[in-house]
Design a protein around this motif. Structure first.
Motif, PDB file in Angstrom:
ATOM      1  N   LEU A 120       0.828  -1.200   0.000  1.00  0.00           N
ATOM      2  CA  LEU A 120       0.000   0.000   0.000  1.00  0.00           C
ATOM      3  C   LEU A 120       0.865   1.255   0.000  1.00  0.00           C
ATOM      4  O   LEU A 120       0.609   2.206  -0.732  1.00  0.00           O
ATOM      5  CB  LEU A 120      -0.939   0.004   1.207  1.00  0.00           C
ATOM      6  CG  LEU A 120      -1.877   1.203   1.339  1.00  0.00           C
ATOM      7  CD1 LEU A 120      -2.798   1.294   0.128  1.00  0.00           C
ATOM      8  CD2 LEU A 120      -2.694   1.097   2.604  1.00  0.00           C
ATOM      9  N   ARG A 121       1.929   1.242   0.821  1.00  0.00           N
ATOM     10  CA  ARG A 121       2.826   2.404   0.855  1.00  0.00           C
ATOM     11  C   ARG A 121       3.474   2.625  -0.505  1.00  0.00           C
ATOM     12  O   ARG A 121       3.626   3.749  -0.954  1.00  0.00           O
ATOM     13  CB  ARG A 121       3.901   2.207   1.928  1.00  0.00           C
ATOM     14  CG  ARG A 121       3.427   2.640   3.281  1.00  0.00           C
ATOM     15  CD  ARG A 121       4.555   2.619   4.295  1.00  0.00           C
ATOM     16  NE  ARG A 121       4.167   1.655   5.311  1.00  0.00           N
ATOM     17  CZ  ARG A 121       4.840   0.586   5.677  1.00  0.00           C
ATOM     18  NH1 ARG A 121       5.995   0.328   5.137  1.00  0.00           N
ATOM     19  NH2 ARG A 121       4.390  -0.228   6.584  1.00  0.00           N
ATOM     20  N   LYS A 122       3.845   1.546  -1.187  1.00  0.00           N
ATOM     21  CA  LYS A 122       4.449   1.676  -2.508  1.00  0.00           C
ATOM     22  C   LYS A 122       3.459   2.276  -3.489  1.00  0.00           C
ATOM     23  O   LYS A 122       3.814   3.098  -4.312  1.00  0.00           O
ATOM     24  CB  LYS A 122       4.928   0.312  -3.014  1.00  0.00           C
ATOM     25  CG  LYS A 122       6.165  -0.186  -2.336  1.00  0.00           C
ATOM     26  CD  LYS A 122       6.602  -1.524  -2.893  1.00  0.00           C
ATOM     27  CE  LYS A 122       7.821  -2.033  -2.171  1.00  0.00           C
ATOM     28  NZ  LYS A 122       8.240  -3.361  -2.637  1.00  0.00           N
ATOM     29  N   GLN A 123       2.208   1.863  -3.403  1.00  0.00           N
ATOM     30  CA  GLN A 123       1.193   2.400  -4.306  1.00  0.00           C
ATOM     31  C   GLN A 123       0.992   3.886  -4.050  1.00  0.00           C
ATOM     32  O   GLN A 123       0.894   4.662  -4.981  1.00  0.00           O
ATOM     33  CB  GLN A 123      -0.121   1.649  -4.131  1.00  0.00           C
ATOM     34  CG  GLN A 123      -0.081   0.238  -4.666  1.00  0.00           C
ATOM     35  CD  GLN A 123      -1.339  -0.540  -4.347  1.00  0.00           C
ATOM     36  OE1 GLN A 123      -2.208  -0.084  -3.619  1.00  0.00           O
ATOM     37  NE2 GLN A 123      -1.430  -1.728  -4.893  1.00  0.00           N
ATOM     38  N   LEU A 124       0.936   4.274  -2.795  1.00  0.00           N
ATOM     39  CA  LEU A 124       0.770   5.691  -2.486  1.00  0.00           C
ATOM     40  C   LEU A 124       1.974   6.480  -2.968  1.00  0.00           C
ATOM     41  O   LEU A 124       1.836   7.565  -3.492  1.00  0.00           O
ATOM     42  CB  LEU A 124       0.556   5.888  -0.985  1.00  0.00           C
ATOM     43  CG  LEU A 124      -0.754   5.363  -0.429  1.00  0.00           C
ATOM     44  CD1 LEU A 124      -0.798   5.538   1.084  1.00  0.00           C
ATOM     45  CD2 LEU A 124      -1.939   6.057  -1.080  1.00  0.00           C
ATOM     46  N   ASP A 125       3.169   5.906  -2.808  1.00  0.00           N
ATOM     47  CA  ASP A 125       4.363   6.585  -3.281  1.00  0.00           C
ATOM     48  C   ASP A 125       4.311   6.776  -4.790  1.00  0.00           C
ATOM     49  O   ASP A 125       4.706   7.811  -5.306  1.00  0.00           O
ATOM     50  CB  ASP A 125       5.620   5.808  -2.893  1.00  0.00           C
ATOM     51  CG  ASP A 125       5.902   5.870  -1.402  1.00  0.00           C
ATOM     52  OD1 ASP A 125       5.328   6.757  -0.737  1.00  0.00           O
ATOM     53  OD2 ASP A 125       6.677   5.037  -0.920  1.00  0.00           O
ATOM     54  N   LEU A 126       3.816   5.782  -5.512  1.00  0.00           N
ATOM     55  CA  LEU A 126       3.715   5.891  -6.966  1.00  0.00           C
ATOM     56  C   LEU A 126       2.699   6.958  -7.357  1.00  0.00           C
ATOM     57  O   LEU A 126       2.916   7.707  -8.307  1.00  0.00           O
ATOM     58  CB  LEU A 126       3.332   4.540  -7.574  1.00  0.00           C
ATOM     59  CG  LEU A 126       4.390   3.438  -7.472  1.00  0.00           C
ATOM     60  CD1 LEU A 126       3.837   2.126  -8.018  1.00  0.00           C
ATOM     61  CD2 LEU A 126       5.652   3.834  -8.216  1.00  0.00           C
ATOM     62  N   GLU A 127       1.594   7.046  -6.614  1.00  0.00           N
ATOM     63  CA  GLU A 127       0.601   8.079  -6.895  1.00  0.00           C
ATOM     64  C   GLU A 127       1.185   9.463  -6.644  1.00  0.00           C
ATOM     65  O   GLU A 127       0.978  10.391  -7.425  1.00  0.00           O
ATOM     66  CB  GLU A 127      -0.633   7.867  -6.032  1.00  0.00           C
ATOM     67  CG  GLU A 127      -1.444   6.638  -6.409  1.00  0.00           C
ATOM     68  CD  GLU A 127      -2.560   6.353  -5.431  1.00  0.00           C
ATOM     69  OE1 GLU A 127      -2.843   7.200  -4.572  1.00  0.00           O
ATOM     70  OE2 GLU A 127      -3.149   5.262  -5.535  1.00  0.00           O
ATOM     71  N   GLU A 128       1.902   9.601  -5.551  1.00  0.00           N
ATOM     72  CA  GLU A 128       2.528  10.878  -5.236  1.00  0.00           C
ATOM     73  C   GLU A 128       3.582  11.229  -6.279  1.00  0.00           C
ATOM     74  O   GLU A 128       3.709  12.386  -6.686  1.00  0.00           O
ATOM     75  CB  GLU A 128       3.148  10.826  -3.847  1.00  0.00           C
ATOM     76  CG  GLU A 128       2.127  10.743  -2.743  1.00  0.00           C
ATOM     77  CD  GLU A 128       2.716  10.455  -1.374  1.00  0.00           C
ATOM     78  OE1 GLU A 128       1.973  10.549  -0.403  1.00  0.00           O
ATOM     79  OE2 GLU A 128       3.917  10.142  -1.287  1.00  0.00           O
TER      80      GLU A 128
END
Length: 81
Positions: free
Chosen positions: A47-55
């Motif tokens: 989940l953190r990786k996905q949020l990082d990719l969105e950011e």
């Protein structure tokens, strides 16, 4: 510690957990708790990786928009006077 009841667990999964418990000399309860902990941690990391990719995508869009701002000596003076 909270008690959980797992219903309709696939027989092969239960067997794998039982085998892990036997190999590690631990109870099935201990193994299930460890497996859940590892699984939840893996999900949180994903989940953190996905949020990082969105950011990261949002930052790229912002930079691209800023690159479209024309050079203007007067524009650079905003907020400096």
């Amino acid at each position: 510690m909270t008690d959980l009841v797992l219903r309709d667990l696939a027989p092969d999964l239960a067997g794998r957990i039982r085998k892990l418990a036997e190999l590690q000399g631990r109870s099935m309860h201990e193994v299930v708790a460890a497996v859940l902990d590892a699984g939840v941690h893996a999900c949180e990391v994903q989940l953190r990786k996905q949020l990082d990719l969105e950011e990261q995508a949002a930052l790229k869009e912002a930079i691209a928009a800023l690159e479209q701002v024309p050079d203007d000596a007067g524009f650079g003076l905003i907020g400096r006077l």
